[in-house]
Design a protein around this motif. Structure first.
Motif, PDB file in Angstrom:
ATOM      1  N   GLY A  79      57.439  57.157  42.641  1.00  0.00           N
ATOM      2  CA  GLY A  79      58.133  58.170  43.530  1.00  0.00           C
ATOM      3  C   GLY A  79      57.823  58.319  44.790  1.00  0.00           C
ATOM      4  O   GLY A  79      58.657  58.420  45.847  1.00  0.00           O
ATOM      5  N   GLN A  80      56.605  58.504  45.027  1.00  0.00           N
ATOM      6  CA  GLN A  80      55.962  58.665  46.289  1.00  0.00           C
ATOM      7  C   GLN A  80      56.272  57.314  47.065  1.00  0.00           C
ATOM      8  O   GLN A  80      56.513  57.406  48.317  1.00  0.00           O
ATOM      9  CB  GLN A  80      54.465  58.929  46.268  1.00  0.00           C
ATOM     10  CG  GLN A  80      53.977  60.168  45.868  1.00  0.00           C
ATOM     11  CD  GLN A  80      52.514  60.189  45.924  1.00  0.00           C
ATOM     12  OE1 GLN A  80      52.316  60.359  47.241  1.00  0.00           O
ATOM     13  NE2 GLN A  80      51.878  60.441  44.964  1.00  0.00           N
ATOM     14  N   LEU A  96      58.699  55.204  46.856  1.00  0.00           N
ATOM     15  CA  LEU A  96      60.000  55.021  47.516  1.00  0.00           C
ATOM     16  C   LEU A  96      60.384  56.055  48.629  1.00  0.00           C
ATOM     17  O   LEU A  96      61.005  55.882  49.463  1.00  0.00           O
ATOM     18  CB  LEU A  96      61.032  55.379  45.965  1.00  0.00           C
ATOM     19  CG  LEU A  96      60.962  54.196  45.171  1.00  0.00           C
ATOM     20  CD1 LEU A  96      61.680  54.549  43.846  1.00  0.00           C
ATOM     21  CD2 LEU A  96      61.753  53.003  45.755  1.00  0.00           C
ATOM     22  N   ASN A  97      59.523  57.307  48.416  1.00  0.00           N
ATOM     23  CA  ASN A  97      59.718  58.435  49.478  1.00  0.00           C
ATOM     24  C   ASN A  97      59.234  57.925  50.900  1.00  0.00           C
ATOM     25  O   ASN A  97      60.054  57.920  51.733  1.00  0.00           O
ATOM     26  CB  ASN A  97      59.021  59.573  48.947  1.00  0.00           C
ATOM     27  CG  ASN A  97      59.428  60.722  49.796  1.00  0.00           C
ATOM     28  OD1 ASN A  97      60.600  60.880  50.358  1.00  0.00           O
ATOM     29  ND2 ASN A  97      58.318  61.552  49.983  1.00  0.00           N
ATOM     30  N   TRP A 135      58.877  54.912  51.662  1.00  0.00           N
ATOM     31  CA  TRP A 135      59.742  53.596  52.261  1.00  0.00           C
ATOM     32  C   TRP A 135      60.746  54.222  52.845  1.00  0.00           C
ATOM     33  O   TRP A 135      61.351  53.884  53.912  1.00  0.00           O
ATOM     34  CB  TRP A 135      60.297  52.638  51.166  1.00  0.00           C
ATOM     35  CG  TRP A 135      61.239  51.894  51.266  1.00  0.00           C
ATOM     36  CD1 TRP A 135      60.975  50.425  51.924  1.00  0.00           C
ATOM     37  CD2 TRP A 135      62.661  52.054  51.523  1.00  0.00           C
ATOM     38  NE1 TRP A 135      62.147  50.071  52.295  1.00  0.00           N
ATOM     39  CE2 TRP A 135      63.168  50.904  51.946  1.00  0.00           C
ATOM     40  CE3 TRP A 135      63.490  52.969  51.236  1.00  0.00           C
ATOM     41  CZ2 TRP A 135      64.718  50.710  52.381  1.00  0.00           C
ATOM     42  CZ3 TRP A 135      64.857  52.839  51.481  1.00  0.00           C
ATOM     43  CH2 TRP A 135      65.388  51.719  52.028  1.00  0.00           C
ATOM     44  N   GLU A 136      61.491  55.163  52.180  1.00  0.00           N
ATOM     45  CA  GLU A 136      62.659  55.704  53.017  1.00  0.00           C
ATOM     46  C   GLU A 136      62.389  56.531  54.212  1.00  0.00           C
ATOM     47  O   GLU A 136      62.794  56.234  55.133  1.00  0.00           O
ATOM     48  CB  GLU A 136      63.571  56.780  52.117  1.00  0.00           C
ATOM     49  CG  GLU A 136      64.600  57.409  52.614  1.00  0.00           C
ATOM     50  CD  GLU A 136      65.434  58.194  51.698  1.00  0.00           C
ATOM     51  OE1 GLU A 136      66.500  58.897  52.104  1.00  0.00           O
ATOM     52  OE2 GLU A 136      65.078  58.346  50.395  1.00  0.00           O
ATOM     53  N   LYS A 137      61.468  57.288  54.395  1.00  0.00           N
ATOM     54  CA  LYS A 137      60.988  57.902  55.522  1.00  0.00           C
ATOM     55  C   LYS A 137      60.482  57.006  56.640  1.00  0.00           C
ATOM     56  O   LYS A 137      60.947  56.971  57.932  1.00  0.00           O
ATOM     57  CB  LYS A 137      59.911  59.067  55.330  1.00  0.00           C
ATOM     58  CG  LYS A 137      60.232  60.173  54.517  1.00  0.00           C
ATOM     59  CD  LYS A 137      59.334  61.243  54.482  1.00  0.00           C
ATOM     60  CE  LYS A 137      57.930  60.926  53.849  1.00  0.00           C
ATOM     61  NZ  LYS A 137      56.927  61.907  53.765  1.00  0.00           N
ATOM     62  N   LYS A 140      68.897  50.814  50.201  1.00  0.00           N
ATOM     63  CA  LYS A 140      68.120  52.057  49.584  1.00  0.00           C
ATOM     64  C   LYS A 140      68.396  51.752  47.898  1.00  0.00           C
ATOM     65  O   LYS A 140      67.319  51.683  47.194  1.00  0.00           O
ATOM     66  CB  LYS A 140      68.363  53.249  49.929  1.00  0.00           C
ATOM     67  CG  LYS A 140      67.827  54.319  49.102  1.00  0.00           C
ATOM     68  CD  LYS A 140      68.006  55.718  49.706  1.00  0.00           C
ATOM     69  CE  LYS A 140      67.757  56.770  49.104  1.00  0.00           C
ATOM     70  NZ  LYS A 140      68.289  58.220  49.461  1.00  0.00           N
ATOM     71  N   GLN A 162      65.384  50.794  45.109  1.00  0.00           N
ATOM     72  CA  GLN A 162      65.052  51.512  43.908  1.00  0.00           C
ATOM     73  C   GLN A 162      65.097  50.703  42.804  1.00  0.00           C
ATOM     74  O   GLN A 162      64.789  51.486  41.697  1.00  0.00           O
ATOM     75  CB  GLN A 162      66.343  52.758  44.023  1.00  0.00           C
ATOM     76  CG  GLN A 162      65.948  53.668  44.995  1.00  0.00           C
ATOM     77  CD  GLN A 162      67.118  54.881  45.261  1.00  0.00           C
ATOM     78  OE1 GLN A 162      68.363  54.632  44.596  1.00  0.00           O
ATOM     79  NE2 GLN A 162      66.770  55.802  45.861  1.00  0.00           N
ATOM     80  N   GLU A 205      47.728  61.798  47.581  1.00  0.00           N
ATOM     81  CA  GLU A 205      48.969  61.401  48.414  1.00  0.00           C
ATOM     82  C   GLU A 205      49.249  59.908  49.026  1.00  0.00           C
ATOM     83  O   GLU A 205      48.095  59.557  49.761  1.00  0.00           O
ATOM     84  CB  GLU A 205      49.128  62.350  49.793  1.00  0.00           C
ATOM     85  CG  GLU A 205      50.413  62.249  50.446  1.00  0.00           C
ATOM     86  CD  GLU A 205      50.439  63.217  51.769  1.00  0.00           C
ATOM     87  OE1 GLU A 205      51.242  62.843  52.379  1.00  0.00           O
ATOM     88  OE2 GLU A 205      49.662  64.123  51.712  1.00  0.00           O
ATOM     89  N   SER A 245      54.463  56.407  55.838  1.00  0.00           N
ATOM     90  CA  SER A 245      55.089  57.807  56.366  1.00  0.00           C
ATOM     91  C   SER A 245      54.978  57.952  57.677  1.00  0.00           C
ATOM     92  O   SER A 245      53.982  57.748  58.121  1.00  0.00           O
ATOM     93  CB  SER A 245      54.523  58.884  55.519  1.00  0.00           C
ATOM     94  OG  SER A 245      54.804  59.093  54.112  1.00  0.00           O
TER      95      SER A 245
END
Length: 152
Positions: free
Chosen positions: A17-18, A20-21, A23-25, A43, A47, A64, A82
């Motif tokens: 989950g982290q 993927l988050n 990656w998106e940001k 995206k 996933q 984190e 990030s």
């Protein structure tokens, strides 16, 4: 920059989950050349990735995930941070790890991601091939790069 508060840890499914988050940001902050429709398609594809099929390592501060790197067959397939961690020398920490521990010496970079191209060139990568489209057939040219070995 002090690296002492950062640890490189092998990916586990608990990190999914982290990352993927992250990656998106990261993509939203650095890939402004990708149109929104293509971003949504990419995206969805990301996933579905089973990150266990790559050598994936996370750079963590406490628990984190600040960023991650994925290598397959000595090629860096993914390196994302990030946005708040970009430009702090942490990419170098992960790539140095990939060079020494995973023997990575190749990478594909979006030609339009000029900061990434400069980053890899600074590390000693040289372009050996250019494609007109990315691996999904989209109009995002790739630079295929290889780490130049220095003779001792």
């Amino acid at each position: 920059m002090s690296y002492q508060n950062y640890k490189i840890e092998a990916y586990t499914d608990n990190d999914r989950g982290q990352i993927l988050n992250v990656w998106e940001k990261s993509v939203l902050a650095t890939h402004d050349f990708i149109n929104p429709t293509d971003f949504e398609e990419i995206k969805e594809l990301v996933q579905t990735i089973d990150f266990n099929h790559f050598d994936v390592y996370c750079l963590k501060q406490n628990s984190e995930v600040a960023g991650f790197i994925g290598v397959a067959e000595q090629k860096i397939e993914m390196l994302f941070f990030s946005p708040e961690y970009i430009g702090k020398g942490l990419g170098r920490k992960l790539t140095d790890f990939a060079f020494s521990e995973l023997k990575a010496d190749k990478v594909d970079v979006n030609e339009q991601n000029t900061n990434a191209v400069k980053f890899y060139e600074k590390l000693g990568f040289k372009t050996y091939e250019r494609t007109d489209k990315d691996d999904q057939g989209k109009d995002y040219p790739l630079l295929r790069m290889k780490l130049e070995k220095t003779e001792n």
